[in-house]
Design a protein around this motif. Structure first.
Motif, mmCIF file in Angstrom:
data_model
loop_
_atom_site.group_PDB
_atom_site.id
_atom_site.type_symbol
_atom_site.label_atom_id
_atom_site.label_comp_id
_atom_site.label_asym_id
_atom_site.label_seq_id
_atom_site.Cartn_x
_atom_site.Cartn_y
_atom_site.Cartn_z
ATOM 1 N N LYS A 14 0.831 -1.205 0.000
ATOM 2 C CA LYS A 14 0.000 0.000 0.000
ATOM 3 C C LYS A 14 0.866 1.256 0.000
ATOM 4 O O LYS A 14 0.570 2.220 -0.707
ATOM 5 C CB LYS A 14 -0.944 0.006 1.195
ATOM 6 N N CYS A 64 -6.967 1.552 -7.111
ATOM 7 C CA CYS A 64 -6.450 0.562 -6.158
ATOM 8 C C CYS A 64 -6.490 1.118 -4.724
ATOM 9 O O CYS A 64 -6.877 0.425 -3.792
ATOM 10 C CB CYS A 64 -5.022 0.202 -6.565
ATOM 11 N N ARG A 114 -10.271 1.719 -3.188
ATOM 12 C CA ARG A 114 -11.151 0.581 -2.893
ATOM 13 C C ARG A 114 -11.378 0.483 -1.388
ATOM 14 O O ARG A 114 -10.470 0.723 -0.591
ATOM 15 C CB ARG A 114 -10.535 -0.722 -3.395
ATOM 16 N N ARG A 138 -11.689 -2.115 0.402
ATOM 17 C CA ARG A 138 -10.768 -3.116 0.951
ATOM 18 C C ARG A 138 -9.578 -3.199 0.004
ATOM 19 O O ARG A 138 -9.733 -3.502 -1.177
ATOM 20 C CB ARG A 138 -11.465 -4.480 1.039
ATOM 21 N N SER A 197 -6.844 -4.475 -2.131
ATOM 22 C CA SER A 197 -6.603 -5.779 -2.739
ATOM 23 C C SER A 197 -5.127 -5.901 -3.105
ATOM 24 O O SER A 197 -4.650 -5.206 -4.005
ATOM 25 C CB SER A 197 -7.465 -5.949 -3.993
ATOM 26 N N GLU A 198 -4.426 -6.780 -2.411
ATOM 27 C CA GLU A 198 -3.003 -6.973 -2.681
ATOM 28 C C GLU A 198 -2.773 -7.502 -4.095
ATOM 29 O O GLU A 198 -1.828 -7.081 -4.778
ATOM 30 C CB GLU A 198 -2.383 -7.910 -1.646
ATOM 31 N N GLU A 199 -3.633 -8.405 -4.538
ATOM 32 C CA GLU A 199 -3.478 -8.975 -5.876
ATOM 33 C C GLU A 199 -3.641 -7.896 -6.953
ATOM 34 O O GLU A 199 -2.848 -7.814 -7.891
ATOM 35 C CB GLU A 199 -4.502 -10.091 -6.089
ATOM 36 N N PHE A 200 -4.663 -7.055 -6.805
ATOM 37 C CA PHE A 200 -4.880 -5.973 -7.765
ATOM 38 C C PHE A 200 -3.732 -4.968 -7.704
ATOM 39 O O PHE A 200 -3.255 -4.487 -8.743
ATOM 40 C CB PHE A 200 -6.219 -5.286 -7.495
#
Length: 168
Positions: A7, A74, A77, A79, A81-84
């Protein structure tokens, strides 16, 4: 890589891409091809060079703005999202950073060894106007910082396999 670190990388990348986009847009809105050629002298020698240079800068602006918007999504959001985030940062590396260091028009090159001597790592193919030189070197410093922070995303192994595009 921890979610907190990811983040923070997104926040820093967002900030830098915003500055890059603003500087590129400001420059491109103020300069014309004919002005650049006139400042440099020989029209036959410089017109194609500056046309290519400006084209590369416009591509970089579009890529940086698109990446800036995706990193913003990103971060906004509800929540995180680590993948995104990984996918977005991977794309920043491969569209923005690579676009800067490998311009299509080959109007400059990077000599990374120059950075160790304290000299500017960008080697221009021709002498450029002071404004263009200043912009390019500013971008170089900014993209070097991002490249160092995002080097993890250089490899295709950093994004989930279901996100990778087939090479067929």
């Amino acid at each position: 890589m921890s979610g907190t670190h990811l983040k923070l990388l997104c926040e820093e990348t967002f900030r830098r891409l915003k500055k890059v986009s603003m500087e590129l847009e400001r420059f491109l809105n103020q300069v014309t091809l004919s002005e650049l050629v006139k400042q440099s002298g020989d029209p036959e020698e410089y017109e194609a060079y500056y046309r290519s240079y400006l084209s590369d800068l416009r591509h970089l602006l579009v890529n940086s703005e698109n990446a800036y918007e995706k990193v913003g999504v990103c971060l906004r959001r509800a929540r995180f999202s680590e993948e995104f985030a990984q996918e977005v940062l991977y794309n920043v590396y491969h569209t923005c950073i690579n676009c800067f260091y490998y311009p299509k028009g080959e109007v400059y090159d990077e000599n990374s060894r120059m950075g160790y001597t304290g000299e500017d790592p960008i080697v221009f193919s021709k002498e450029v106007t002071p404004e263009l030189r200043h912009l390019t070197l500013y971008l170089s410093r900014t993209f070097e910082q991002m490249r160092n922070e995002l080097h993890y995303f250089e490899s295709d192994n950093t994004i989930p396999s279901n996100q990778m595009i087939s090479s067929v």
